[in-house]
Design a protein around this motif. Structure first.
Motif, PDB file in Angstrom:
ATOM      1  N   PRO A 220      77.881  31.893  16.204  1.00  0.00           N
ATOM      2  CA  PRO A 220      78.946  31.034  15.669  1.00  0.00           C
ATOM      3  C   PRO A 220      79.758  31.764  14.602  1.00  0.00           C
ATOM      4  N   LEU A 221      81.056  31.499  14.590  1.00  0.00           N
ATOM      5  CA  LEU A 221      81.953  32.104  13.604  1.00  0.00           C
ATOM      6  C   LEU A 221      81.908  31.296  12.340  1.00  0.00           C
ATOM      7  N   VAL A 222      81.568  31.922  11.255  1.00  0.00           N
ATOM      8  CA  VAL A 222      81.490  31.174   9.999  1.00  0.00           C
ATOM      9  C   VAL A 222      82.344  31.901   8.985  1.00  0.00           C
ATOM     10  N   SER A 223      83.140  31.184   8.263  1.00  0.00           N
ATOM     11  CA  SER A 223      84.016  31.838   7.310  1.00  0.00           C
ATOM     12  C   SER A 223      83.284  32.042   6.000  1.00  0.00           C
ATOM     13  N   ALA A 224      83.578  33.165   5.363  1.00  0.00           N
ATOM     14  CA  ALA A 224      82.931  33.420   4.090  1.00  0.00           C
ATOM     15  C   ALA A 224      83.606  32.686   2.952  1.00  0.00           C
ATOM     16  N   VAL A 225      84.797  32.184   3.205  1.00  0.00           N
ATOM     17  CA  VAL A 225      85.512  31.514   2.114  1.00  0.00           C
ATOM     18  C   VAL A 225      85.267  30.021   2.216  1.00  0.00           C
ATOM     19  N   ASP A 226      84.741  29.453   1.183  1.00  0.00           N
ATOM     20  CA  ASP A 226      84.538  28.008   1.189  1.00  0.00           C
ATOM     21  C   ASP A 226      85.338  27.431   0.042  1.00  0.00           C
ATOM     22  N   GLY A 227      85.475  26.171  -0.006  1.00  0.00           N
ATOM     23  CA  GLY A 227      86.122  25.575  -1.156  1.00  0.00           C
ATOM     24  C   GLY A 227      87.557  25.203  -0.865  1.00  0.00           C
TER      25      GLY A 227
ATOM     26  N   GLY B  20      90.381  26.580  -1.908  1.00  0.00           N
ATOM     27  CA  GLY B  20      91.323  27.640  -1.600  1.00  0.00           C
ATOM     28  C   GLY B  20      92.678  27.417  -2.204  1.00  0.00           C
TER      29      GLY B  20
ATOM     30  N   SER C 135      86.884  38.421   4.122  1.00  0.00           N
ATOM     31  CA  SER C 135      86.654  38.700   5.528  1.00  0.00           C
ATOM     32  C   SER C 135      85.851  37.589   6.140  1.00  0.00           C
ATOM     33  N   VAL C 136      85.870  37.544   7.425  1.00  0.00           N
ATOM     34  CA  VAL C 136      85.070  36.548   8.122  1.00  0.00           C
ATOM     35  C   VAL C 136      83.692  37.124   8.313  1.00  0.00           C
ATOM     36  N   SER C 137      82.674  36.398   7.942  1.00  0.00           N
ATOM     37  CA  SER C 137      81.337  36.917   8.175  1.00  0.00           C
ATOM     38  C   SER C 137      80.727  36.158   9.333  1.00  0.00           C
TER      39      SER C 137
ATOM     40  N   HIS D 106      78.625  26.883   5.642  1.00  0.00           N
ATOM     41  CA  HIS D 106      80.066  26.675   5.565  1.00  0.00           C
ATOM     42  C   HIS D 106      80.647  26.372   6.925  1.00  0.00           C
TER      43      HIS D 106
ATOM     44  N   ARG E 259      80.451  26.515  20.836  1.00  0.00           N
ATOM     45  CA  ARG E 259      79.679  27.761  20.838  1.00  0.00           C
ATOM     46  C   ARG E 259      80.175  28.711  19.768  1.00  0.00           C
ATOM     47  N   ALA E 260      81.491  28.729  19.557  1.00  0.00           N
ATOM     48  CA  ALA E 260      82.047  29.655  18.557  1.00  0.00           C
ATOM     49  C   ALA E 260      81.687  29.232  17.136  1.00  0.00           C
ATOM     50  N   TYR E 261      81.732  27.938  16.850  1.00  0.00           N
ATOM     51  CA  TYR E 261      81.518  27.474  15.481  1.00  0.00           C
ATOM     52  C   TYR E 261      80.145  26.869  15.260  1.00  0.00           C
ATOM     53  N   GLY E 262      79.301  26.843  16.285  1.00  0.00           N
ATOM     54  CA  GLY E 262      77.971  26.275  16.087  1.00  0.00           C
ATOM     55  C   GLY E 262      77.993  24.780  15.874  1.00  0.00           C
TER      56      GLY E 262
ATOM     57  N   HIS F 146      93.840  32.840   1.051  1.00  0.00           N
ATOM     58  CA  HIS F 146      92.782  32.495   1.993  1.00  0.00           C
ATOM     59  C   HIS F 146      92.411  33.653   2.885  1.00  0.00           C
TER      60      HIS F 146
END
Lengths: 297, 298
Positions: free
Chosen positions: A12-19, A21, B2-4, B18, B46-49, B232
């Motif tokens: 899953p793609l998870v962004s490191a930036v939360d909040g 913004g 960056s996107v992790s 998050h 699937r991409a975002y869980g 952002h």
């Protein structure tokens, strides 16, 4: 049937930036601005960029005393306003320095006629807007753009009450839930705080002879809790019988009884007439709450 | 910024901290495009869980009272039972489809007996982060039913709606995003609701429709927007398009085709749905004519 082509990795793609913004605090040249800045610093938290704007209304025409050409009178008036603004900002910078922060603040000039509209247009880019609650007497005595920013900007607004000192991010949060789109937006806008909170309580004020919206809200609480649990927020839900009292009484009582730091509510009402921009509950909450309010319209 | 990408434990109930879209609702409108909506939602899940919530609406007719108003029609109980049985079967099929797609989630039947169906859907959807629906095919009946659903969900639920075209291929999550900016609260909400897509996209373009200017110059009005999005971690290009004699909606669709956008982000129904449906408007044009997914928010 064509299926969408997935180009993402299996994880899953998870962004490191939360909040939020991008937190913007709007100042009003009043002493209350100090509390607004403290609240912004405290609530914004670590690593969330924030800045403050002081909107300046520049009139297009001023009264000129006898013997002074109009252009000169106008220039002097504008200069005086700018100087007042700079002095006020200097005071705010000292406040921020006391909190160990550097204030990123600018005085932004707008033509007086289009003040509210221009502020709202600038603010639409922000993630969260922080405003001070208008003074007691009447909404229109406060900043003229307050109503418009809350109802027309499309962004969540944190209203900082006049007598509160806010020291840190909210740990105990009360959500006023009514099955309306505004309340839903407010809840989802508050998610960054909800995730970090120690206690979250959702309150539904159910009246005698409950309206359809309230009945539906009561029926859907389990799913709501499950949804928030997926976001990592554990909540408790309280359906409180309001016994014909206005809902804002119930909300404020519940907030004080759970020692809440923040009330999250949807701002209902229509923008069209400024003085009546909000429904009764929203207006009463803004006037009476001694806790910060997160409003979404 | 960056996107992790975090490795996920398949089938575990632990939730990443998050997750942008934790619960995605799929509204089954009964139109032929529904399967496309389910597939698109599964790809996103699937991409975002995320978990999927498939909503099958069962519209039950109100009981007919006979001419004398004394005894309700006895046959109606059976009609309801049959409809419920059919609804149960379709929910079972949806559940097995979810299992095939290997995505966590559930299917539910919503019975609309005395409640307006789109309000019922809107109410159910408030507990989700995103709603996915498919555009109707060109049959008039499909279009009006799906549009009623779409408008009700968009206006009453407070959640963004991702409208996916059926019968076309597009990458999800999108790589190139076009944001239609109109300086309204709806556009601001749409932009921020689409933030998870913007952060993971390769390129984002913000477009304002203006009848006076055309060209790719950066507007001063959009400068603060571009700067804010840079915070952002989203690199944004700003542009202005001149619709000319076309409507704004068609101009947006043409521009999206020109820049090969995979997603359009727009505020929906700024002027009210009845007026737009009668007189034409951007939302209606995008709803009927789009070839790429559109994220609407109101």
């Amino acid at each position: 049937m064509a299926t969408p082509v997935s180009v993402s990795s299996p994880a899953p793609l998870v962004s490191a930036v939360d909040g939020f913004g991008g937190v913007v605090a709007l100042l009003t040249m009043e002493p209350h601005d100090g509390s607004v800045i403290e609240a912004t610093v405290a609530m914004a938290g670590e690593g969330w960029p924030w800045r403050a704007w002081l909107p300046l209304a520049m009139p297009a025409r001023v009264e000129c005393p006898w013997g002074v050409p109009p252009a000169q009178a106008l220039a002097l008036d504008h200069l005086a306003r700018r100087q007042d603004a700079l002095a006020h900002l200097a005071m705010m910078r000292r406040t921020a320095a006391r909190l160990g922060q550097t204030l990123s603040c600018a005085a932004v000039e707008f033509p007086e006629r289009a003040l509210a509209k221009s502020i709202v247009a600038r603010v639409r880019a922000a993630g969260l807007v922080v405003l001070g609650a208008p003074p007691e007497r009447a909404m229109v005595a406060g900043p003229r753009w307050f109503d418009q920013v809350v109802s027309m900007s499309g962004r969540p607004v944190l209203v900082v009450p006049r007598c509160a000192r806010i020291a840190g991010p909210p740990r105990r949060i009360l959500i006023a839930w009514h099955d309306r789109p505004e309340a839903c937006r407010a809840l989802h806008d508050a998610l960054p705080w909800l995730r970090a909170a120690a206690a979250v309580r959702i309150v539904i004020a159910v009246g005698y002879g409950a309206s359809r919206a309230q009945r539906q809200a009561v029926a859907g609480t389990e799913r709501l809790r499950a949804h928030l649990a997926h976001h990592g927020v554990s909540t408790e839900v309280a359906c409180v019988d309001s016994q014909m009292r206005p809902p804002e009484d119930i909300l404020l009582e519940e907030a004080y009884s759970m020692a809440a730091d923040l009330i999250v509510a949807g701002a209902s009402g229509r923008h069209r007439t400024l003085a009546f921009a909000f429904g009764g509950t929203t207006l009463s909450l803004i006037r009476r709450s001694r806790l910060p309010l997160l409003l979404a319209s | 910024m960056s996107v992790s990408i975090h490795a996920s434990a398949t089938g575990s109930s632990r939730v990443a901290s998050h997750m942008p879209y934790a619960d995605i609702a799929v509204a089954m409108t009964g139109a032929p495009g529904d399967a496309a909506a389910l597939d698109a939602a599964a790809t996103l899940a699937r991409a975002y869980g995320s978990r999927l919530d498939v909503l099958q609406l069962l519209v039950m007719p109100a009981p007919i009272i006979d001419a004398w108003g004394l005894i309700p029609d006895a046959g109606f109980g059976e009609v309801y039972a049959d409809m419920r049985e059919a609804g149960r079967k379709s929910v079972e099929m949806l559940r097995s489809r979810l299992a095939e797609l290997a995505v966590p989630g559930d299917a539910r039947l919503l019975e609309a007996l005395c409640v307006e169906p789109s309000s019922l859907a809107a109410m159910a959807v408030r507990r989700n982060d995103l709603v996915v629906m498919a555009t109707p095919y060109r049959e008039p009946l499909d279009t009006s039913v799906v549009h009623a659903y779409f408008a009700g969900v968009l206006l009453e639920s407070g959640r963004p709606v991702l409208l996916v075209p059926s019968g076309k291929a597009y990458p999800l999550p999108p790589r190139r995003v076009l944001v239609a900016w109109s300086d309204t609260p709806e556009a601001a909400r749409a932009l921020h609701d689409a933030m998870p897509f913007l952060r993971t996209a390769d390129s984002v373009e913000i477009v304002t429709a203006s009848s006076t200017e055309a060209g790719g110059d950066d507007d001063t009005g959009n400068a603060s927007l571009v700067e804010h999005l840079a915070h952002h971690g989203v690199k944004v290009v700003s542009a202005t398009i001149n619709p000319g004699r076309r409507s704004t909606g068609m101009a947006l669709i043409d521009h999206a085709t020109r820049i090969h956008a995979d997603l359009i982000v727009a505020g929906g129904y700024g002027h009210g749905r009845f007026r737009e449906w009668a007189l034409g408007g951007t939302t209606r044009d995008l709803f009927l004519e789009t070839a790429v997914p559109v994220l609407f928010s109101h």
